[in-house]
Design an enzyme around this catalytic site. Structure first.
Site, PDB file in Angstrom:
ATOM      1  N   LEU A 196       4.070   0.727  -4.848  1.00  0.00           N
ATOM      2  CA  LEU A 196       5.162  -0.004  -5.508  1.00  0.00           C
ATOM      3  C   LEU A 196       4.660  -1.268  -6.206  1.00  0.00           C
ATOM      4  O   LEU A 196       5.446  -2.085  -6.650  1.00  0.00           O
ATOM      5  CB  LEU A 196       6.254  -0.357  -4.490  1.00  0.00           C
ATOM      6  CG  LEU A 196       7.001   0.857  -3.912  1.00  0.00           C
ATOM      7  CD1 LEU A 196       7.953   0.424  -2.802  1.00  0.00           C
ATOM      8  CD2 LEU A 196       7.773   1.604  -5.000  1.00  0.00           C
ATOM      9  N   SER A 197       3.349  -1.425  -6.294  1.00  0.00           N
ATOM     10  CA  SER A 197       2.706  -2.449  -7.115  1.00  0.00           C
ATOM     11  C   SER A 197       2.978  -3.879  -6.649  1.00  0.00           C
ATOM     12  O   SER A 197       3.362  -4.744  -7.424  1.00  0.00           O
ATOM     13  CB  SER A 197       3.132  -2.284  -8.580  1.00  0.00           C
ATOM     14  OG  SER A 197       2.177  -2.794  -9.457  1.00  0.00           O
TER      15      SER A 197
ATOM     16  N   ASP B 257       1.870  -0.492 -14.562  1.00  0.00           N
ATOM     17  CA  ASP B 257       2.520  -1.389 -13.600  1.00  0.00           C
ATOM     18  C   ASP B 257       2.808  -2.752 -14.222  1.00  0.00           C
ATOM     19  O   ASP B 257       3.892  -3.318 -14.059  1.00  0.00           O
ATOM     20  CB  ASP B 257       1.620  -1.595 -12.375  1.00  0.00           C
ATOM     21  CG  ASP B 257       1.327  -0.308 -11.639  1.00  0.00           C
ATOM     22  OD1 ASP B 257       1.811   0.751 -12.090  1.00  0.00           O
ATOM     23  OD2 ASP B 257       0.616  -0.354 -10.626  1.00  0.00           O
TER      24      ASP B 257
ATOM     25  N   GLN C 215       0.801  -1.221   0.000  1.00  0.00           N
ATOM     26  CA  GLN C 215       0.000   0.000   0.000  1.00  0.00           C
ATOM     27  C   GLN C 215       0.834   1.271   0.000  1.00  0.00           C
ATOM     28  O   GLN C 215       0.450   2.278   0.604  1.00  0.00           O
ATOM     29  CB  GLN C 215      -0.967   0.008   1.192  1.00  0.00           C
ATOM     30  CG  GLN C 215      -1.739  -1.275   1.391  1.00  0.00           C
ATOM     31  CD  GLN C 215      -2.453  -1.791   0.139  1.00  0.00           C
ATOM     32  OE1 GLN C 215      -2.724  -1.037  -0.764  1.00  0.00           O
ATOM     33  NE2 GLN C 215      -2.734  -3.077   0.091  1.00  0.00           N
TER      34      GLN C 215
ATOM     35  N   SER D 103       0.684  -6.135  -5.462  1.00  0.00           N
ATOM     36  CA  SER D 103      -0.328  -7.117  -5.865  1.00  0.00           C
ATOM     37  C   SER D 103      -0.065  -7.653  -7.266  1.00  0.00           C
ATOM     38  O   SER D 103      -0.097  -8.864  -7.503  1.00  0.00           O
ATOM     39  CB  SER D 103      -1.725  -6.492  -5.801  1.00  0.00           C
ATOM     40  OG  SER D 103      -2.067  -6.159  -4.485  1.00  0.00           O
ATOM     41  N   SER D 104       0.201  -6.761  -8.207  1.00  0.00           N
ATOM     42  CA  SER D 104       0.408  -7.216  -9.588  1.00  0.00           C
ATOM     43  C   SER D 104       1.691  -8.029  -9.719  1.00  0.00           C
ATOM     44  O   SER D 104       1.800  -8.892 -10.592  1.00  0.00           O
ATOM     45  CB  SER D 104       0.413  -6.036 -10.564  1.00  0.00           C
ATOM     46  OG  SER D 104       1.405  -5.104 -10.242  1.00  0.00           O
ATOM     47  N   ALA D 105       2.681  -7.786  -8.849  1.00  0.00           N
ATOM     48  CA  ALA D 105       3.910  -8.585  -8.895  1.00  0.00           C
ATOM     49  C   ALA D 105       3.606 -10.050  -8.596  1.00  0.00           C
ATOM     50  O   ALA D 105       4.164 -10.958  -9.232  1.00  0.00           O
ATOM     51  CB  ALA D 105       4.937  -8.041  -7.907  1.00  0.00           C
TER      52      ALA D 105
END
Length: 331
Positions: A116-117, A163, A113, A119-121
């Site tokens: 820095l992204s 992202d 949160q 979740s998508s990583a």
């Protein structure tokens, strides 16, 4: 057969972090932090829960803090959604998958949160593991679309392509999401840039609890869709900043890049509501002489610093407001 894959954090350098406005952007992968997925054959398909997926808490305050940072779910829903989207893609492409089951687990070191992204990583790493396990090749420009659809269609997360593009391509990438191009081929024009062109960059992120991604939004997108002149023109200006930034990188013009990073945030501030906490990150960094703009929608900033003395000042001053400073490792 043990498969291990990884995807890294990302930072938007220039352009609109939420893209989706047919603009332009430059982003870097940040290898200081990453999400890894391990996959191996097993009799049944099993997604192994991690500590952040637990429903056991030390106290009511522990539950409050955990939900405030991670939401009501950990990484398991991300992996479930990625597996579902992968299976649907293969079906659409008439790729017949063998009846092989697997166990899959994930780990992540990406701060949650703070833009820095993280979740998508996890989703990108999951797709990479599935592609390897089933020996399926997904074209590189198409993969970010599938990752985005996993979040938006399956999980209802408000997100854009930037992202996912940088996490699939890695390094440093200039992206042009021109509307005609997007409608014609289904994705933008993605130009990898040599990371050696990058100047001295720092990233600072908030170490206090953040809020769940996709929930902190305002009405900018609705105003843009309605054609509000102020919003539409500002988005064009932000896209131009990314275009000028690419030219500055190519000619090694650090001074211009410094100014463009500051202009990127200043333009964003004209149409977005900025919290005092996020604004303090920007103002503190600029007070040290560095440039500063958001890496995403808030919670972390990125900019150019000129020398070690300035970097040390950034460490000291940002620590006073509970922010950690790192030098991003891109290559």
């Amino acid at each position: 057969m043990l498969i291990e894959t990884r995807a890294y954090a990302r930072a938007g350098l220039l352009g609109n972090p939420s893209d989706g406005f047919f603009g332009k952007t430059i982003a870097i992968s940040v290898r200081n932090f990453g999400a890894s997925v391990t996959l191996y054959p097993s009799p049944e398909l099993h997604i192994e829960a991690q500590l952040q997926d637990s429903n056991i808490f030390r106290s009511i305050f522990h539950l409050r803090d955990a939900v405030g940072t991670l939401g009501y779910h950990g990484g398991v829903p991300l992996i479930k959604a990625a597996i579902k989207k992968f299976a649907e893609y293969c079906e659409q492409q008439q790729i017949r998958l063998p009846n092989q089951n697997f166990s899959i687990r994930y780990k992540t070191s990406i701060p949650r949160q703070v833009g820095l992204s993280g979740s998508s990583a996890i989703i990108v790493a999951t797709f990479r593991a599935l592609m390897q396990f089933y020996n399926v090749e997904i074209p590189q420009p198409v993969l970010p679309n599938l990752v985005l659809a996993t979040e938006t269609d399956e999980l209802g997360i408000a997100a854009g392509l930037q992202d996912r593009v940088i996490q699939c391509y890695e390094g440093c990438v200039y992206m042009d999401f021109d509307q005609a191009t997007m409608e014609r081929q289904g994705y933008g024009q993605y130009q990898p840039l040599d990371p050696r062109l990058l100047p001295k960059l720092y990233i600072a992120y908030n170490t206090e609890l953040g809020k769940q991604s996709g929930r902190v939004h305002n009405d900018v997108r609705a105003r843009w869709q309605k054609g509000e002149e102020k919003v539409v023109q500002t988005m064009r200006n932000i896209a131009n900043v990314a275009h000028e930034g690419r030219e500055a990188l190519l000619r090694h013009d650090t001074d211009s890049l410094h100014g463009l990073i500051n202009r990127n945030f200043d333009l964003r501030r004209e149409i977005y509501a900025i919290s005092e906490r996020n604004l303090s990150l920007i103002e503190t960094a600029r007070g040290c002489g560095a440039s500063a703009s958001f890496t995403g929608s808030g919670g972390s900033i990125i900019g150019v610093y000129h020398n070690d003395a300035m970097l040390n000042r950034l460490f000291v001053e940002l620590k006073k407001i509970n922010a950690r400073v790192i030098k991003p490792y891109v290559v």
